[in-house]
Design a protein around this motif. Structure first.
Motif, PDB file in Angstrom:
ATOM      1  N   THR A 190       0.858  -1.182   0.000  1.00  0.00           N
ATOM      2  CA  THR A 190       0.000   0.000   0.000  1.00  0.00           C
ATOM      3  C   THR A 190       0.894   1.232   0.000  1.00  0.00           C
ATOM      4  OG1 THR A 190      -1.714  -1.197   1.209  1.00  0.00           O
ATOM      5  CG2 THR A 190      -1.834   1.206   1.250  1.00  0.00           C
ATOM      6  N   PRO A 246      -3.370  -5.009  -5.488  1.00  0.00           N
ATOM      7  CA  PRO A 246      -4.400  -5.625  -6.322  1.00  0.00           C
ATOM      8  C   PRO A 246      -5.093  -6.756  -5.565  1.00  0.00           C
ATOM      9  CG  PRO A 246      -2.211  -6.246  -7.075  1.00  0.00           C
ATOM     10  CD  PRO A 246      -2.032  -5.231  -5.989  1.00  0.00           C
ATOM     11  N   LYS A 247      -6.357  -6.964  -5.908  1.00  0.00           N
ATOM     12  CA  LYS A 247      -7.119  -8.035  -5.276  1.00  0.00           C
ATOM     13  C   LYS A 247      -6.505  -9.376  -5.660  1.00  0.00           C
ATOM     14  CE  LYS A 247     -11.766  -9.827  -4.801  1.00  0.00           C
ATOM     15  NZ  LYS A 247     -13.170  -9.715  -5.208  1.00  0.00           N
ATOM     16  N   VAL A 248      -6.329 -10.238  -4.673  1.00  0.00           N
ATOM     17  CA  VAL A 248      -5.744 -11.557  -4.910  1.00  0.00           C
ATOM     18  C   VAL A 248      -6.849 -12.478  -5.405  1.00  0.00           C
ATOM     19  CG1 VAL A 248      -4.559 -13.511  -3.857  1.00  0.00           C
ATOM     20  CG2 VAL A 248      -4.027 -11.189  -3.119  1.00  0.00           C
ATOM     21  N   GLU A 249      -6.615 -13.061  -6.562  1.00  0.00           N
ATOM     22  CA  GLU A 249      -7.591 -13.964  -7.150  1.00  0.00           C
ATOM     23  C   GLU A 249      -7.526 -15.318  -6.463  1.00  0.00           C
ATOM     24  OE1 GLU A 249      -8.590 -16.098 -11.426  1.00  0.00           O
ATOM     25  OE2 GLU A 249      -6.829 -14.826 -11.233  1.00  0.00           O
ATOM     26  N   SER A 250      -8.681 -15.845  -6.114  1.00  0.00           N
ATOM     27  CA  SER A 250      -8.748 -17.179  -5.530  1.00  0.00           C
ATOM     28  C   SER A 250      -8.787 -18.189  -6.666  1.00  0.00           C
ATOM     29  CB  SER A 250      -9.993 -17.330  -4.656  1.00  0.00           C
ATOM     30  OG  SER A 250     -10.172 -18.691  -4.302  1.00  0.00           O
TER      31      SER A 250
END
Length: 95
Positions: free
Chosen positions: A15, A76-80
Motif C-alpha cells: 500500500t 491488487p485483489k488476490v484472485e482465488s
C-alpha cells in the motif's frame, strides 16, 4: 505538479500513499494515516516524465491528487484460484 512523493504504508503490505509535496500530509485524513501507519518515504517521482503512475494514466493520477490532495494505491485483489476453478466447473460460489 512536477514531482510527487511516494510513501510506503508501514501497517499495510503493498500500500502506497502519494502526496504532491514531500512530508506534507495535511490533506490526508487522520483516520487514513492511522490505518496505514507511519508513512515511510520511498522516492520522488517526476510526474511529467511518466505515462502511468500508481497503475493509472498520468492525467487521471494528477486529477485525483489535485482533487483529494493525495492518492492511496492499494494492492491488487488476490484472485482465488480455487473459486475460479469452481466457477469454471459450473459450481456455485461458496456462501
Amino acid at each position: 505538479m512536477k514531482l510527487c512523493a511516494v510513501y510506503k504504508a508501514s501497517r499495510r503490505a503493498d500500500t502506497y500513499l502519494y502526496v504532491p509535496e514531500k512530508g506534507d500530509f495535511t490533506k490526508v485524513p487522520s483516520a487514513l494515516l492511522k490505518a496505514v501507519g507511519t508513512p515511510l518515504f520511498v522516492m520522488l517521482i517526476p510526474v511529467g516524465k511518466r505515462e502511468h503512475i500508481a497503475n493509472l494514466p498520468r492525467d487521471t493520477f494528477i486529477e485525483k491528487v489535485q482533487a483529494e490532495g493525495f492518492y492511496l494505491q492499494l494492492p491488487p485483489k488476490v484472485e482465488s484460484l480455487l473459486e475460479s476453478h469452481r466457477q469454471d466447473l459450473g459450481h456455485d460460489p461458496k456462501p
